[in-house]
Design an enzyme around this catalytic site. Structure first.
Site, short mmCIF file in Angstrom:
data_model
loop_
_atom_site.label_atom_id
_atom_site.label_comp_id
_atom_site.label_asym_id
_atom_site.label_seq_id
_atom_site.Cartn_x
_atom_site.Cartn_y
_atom_site.Cartn_z
N ARG A 64 0.86 -1.19 0.00
CA ARG A 64 0.00 0.00 0.00
C ARG A 64 0.89 1.23 0.00
O ARG A 64 1.21 1.78 1.06
CB ARG A 64 -0.93 -0.03 1.21
CG ARG A 64 -2.10 -0.98 0.99
CD ARG A 64 -2.90 -1.21 2.25
NE ARG A 64 -2.23 -2.18 3.12
CZ ARG A 64 -2.78 -2.70 4.22
NH1 ARG A 64 -4.01 -2.34 4.58
NH2 ARG A 64 -2.12 -3.56 4.94
N ASP A 66 2.28 5.00 -0.28
CA ASP A 66 1.78 6.32 0.12
C ASP A 66 1.67 7.27 -1.07
O ASP A 66 2.25 7.02 -2.12
CB ASP A 66 2.74 6.94 1.14
CG ASP A 66 2.60 6.31 2.52
OD1 ASP A 66 1.48 5.86 2.85
OD2 ASP A 66 3.60 6.26 3.25
N TYR A 124 12.53 -2.19 -3.64
CA TYR A 124 12.31 -0.75 -3.72
C TYR A 124 13.59 -0.06 -4.16
O TYR A 124 14.69 -0.56 -3.93
CB TYR A 124 11.92 -0.19 -2.34
CG TYR A 124 10.48 -0.41 -1.95
CD1 TYR A 124 9.49 0.50 -2.30
CD2 TYR A 124 10.12 -1.53 -1.21
CE1 TYR A 124 8.17 0.31 -1.92
CE2 TYR A 124 8.80 -1.74 -0.82
CZ TYR A 124 7.83 -0.82 -1.18
OH TYR A 124 6.52 -1.00 -0.81
N ARG A 208 12.31 5.08 3.19
CA ARG A 208 12.51 6.53 3.24
C ARG A 208 13.38 6.93 4.44
O ARG A 208 14.09 7.94 4.39
CB ARG A 208 11.16 7.25 3.30
CG ARG A 208 10.40 7.12 1.97
CD ARG A 208 8.94 7.50 2.09
NE ARG A 208 8.77 8.85 2.58
CZ ARG A 208 7.60 9.34 2.97
NH1 ARG A 208 6.50 8.59 2.92
NH2 ARG A 208 7.52 10.58 3.40
#
Lengths: 253, 253
Positions: A64, A66, A124, A208
């Site tokens: 999910r 952002d 990622y 992040r």
């Protein structure tokens, strides 16, 4: 039936389960997950699949993401009833979706396939740009000032392995804060510096926060990734960087 | 005084003329030229320079780019009165500008320097992307379907030389429709295909119309660039493509 239990629903006999590989520009949406009053990727997919399916449609994403986060290889499974062939479905859906969402692939999957629970790994990328520019603002994070690329590379490599990533998570994970990082590397390509990570799972804001910590190390801050991990304390790590330089690359099953 | 005549103004004794090299993301602005009710690049520059100058400020750009068109090396001259050093000015201005405008360089220029009239050549790029993608929509033009790159390369090369470009201009140019194209090449870099042009001058929408014509040739349309040029008729050329894949690269004086 596993699926019925998982989704809290009993499906019709002609139900199909399609595995989709999806690319999207996160800057155009309020994240993956459907919301009543905002444009989301799951919401757009639900809207267009509902148009070509008989009855209810369910869509489950592997991650999910952002608002702002891009995907090159998000995977979702869509449960629906339709007689159309895969190619017809993919083309019809792409024609109706905004041009910032693209279904790259649609495959027939077992009814039990679940994009989130069945994932073995996710990948990622976090992409920095080392020179100042007015362009690509929604795609790269500017490093601002000189960075020590060797120090960053060393720090990224140290993430590899099975660790408790509490220090890099914004909120606690109910299940566990342990993740197995199978790949952790820093790639250089002209002015672009990319952190490439593959793990069995990621905690909330983990990539992040890793990016924020690695950038601080690149800027010369006296931080040691091993020590940050061992601290198991969010305050030991660097800041959470902008979502718009984060790319959801791939899911393996 | 040449300058006073050109700008219809008499300048103070302490007036300076700065040559700026500017990068911007065209997707963020309603083009270069100042407008009362819209955010433009010239408007933003005027606003921030006015804050650090004494009295009136004038800004003249080498090219008045349309909304959506990006710049990597737009050049402008700014006439103003200020005691600050070049570095202080550049930093102060960049700090106050939106992050989608960047003054890359600020140099002291002769008071007679005029960014538009003194330009000897301008360079533009038009960038295609040959694979479908949901990302970078505001930076590349998707070719949609297979293209014959060799045919496109040949077509681009034929633009070189001194020609009447009436066929590629949206509106007639009061002065002349003749342009000297000093460089015309097609560059390949992975999925990116770039038309790179350098000419003494460009007509309105010329690069975007060249891009539309070259793409039609790449798609197999029976068009010959020489014949399109010789037709001196807008209808002989292809469509004007989107501004967002156009980059104003450089100005030479």
């Amino acid at each position: 039936m596993v699926l019925a239990r998982r989704c809290g629903n009993i499906y019709k006999d002609d139900m199909r389960n399609l595995k989709l590989t999806i690319e999207y520009d996160g800057g155009d949406f309020s994240g993956w997950q459907v919301q009543t009053d905002r444009r989301t990727i799951q919401g757009e997919l639900l809207r267009v699949f509902a148009e070509l399916a008989d009855g209810e449609v369910k869509i489950i994403g592997a991650g999910r993401t952002d608002a702002g986060v891009h995907a090159v290889g998000q995977v979702a499974n869509v449960l629906l009833s339709t007689d159309h062939g895969l190619d017809v479905i993919r083309k019809a859906v792409n024609a109706k979706l905004p041009d910032t969402i693209l279904v790259r692939q649609a495959e027939e999957a077992d009814l039990s396939f679940h994009a989130r629970y069945d994932a073995k790994s996710r990948s990622y990328r976090y992409i920095f740009i080392t020179k100042p520019t007015a362009l690509w603002k929604k795609y790269y994070h500017y490093t601002r000032g000189p960075v020590d690329i060797d120090a960053m590379r060393k720090a990224v490599k140290e993430l590899q392995g099975y660790h408790d990533f509490t220090s890099f998570a914004t909120v606690g994970d109910a299940r566990s804060s342990w993740c197995r990082v199978m790949r952790a590397e820093l790639l250089e390509n002209g002015p672009l510096l990319t952190i490439s990570l593959k793990a069995d799972r990621f905690l909330y804001n983990m990539v992040r926060t890793i990016a924020g910590t690695v950038l601080e190390i690149g800027r010369g801050k006296d931080l040691n990734i091993r020590q940050v991990i061992e601290a198991r304390d969010r305050r030991a790590a660097g800041p959470v960087l902008s979502p718009s330089a984060l790319y959801f690359m791939e899911v393996e099953y």
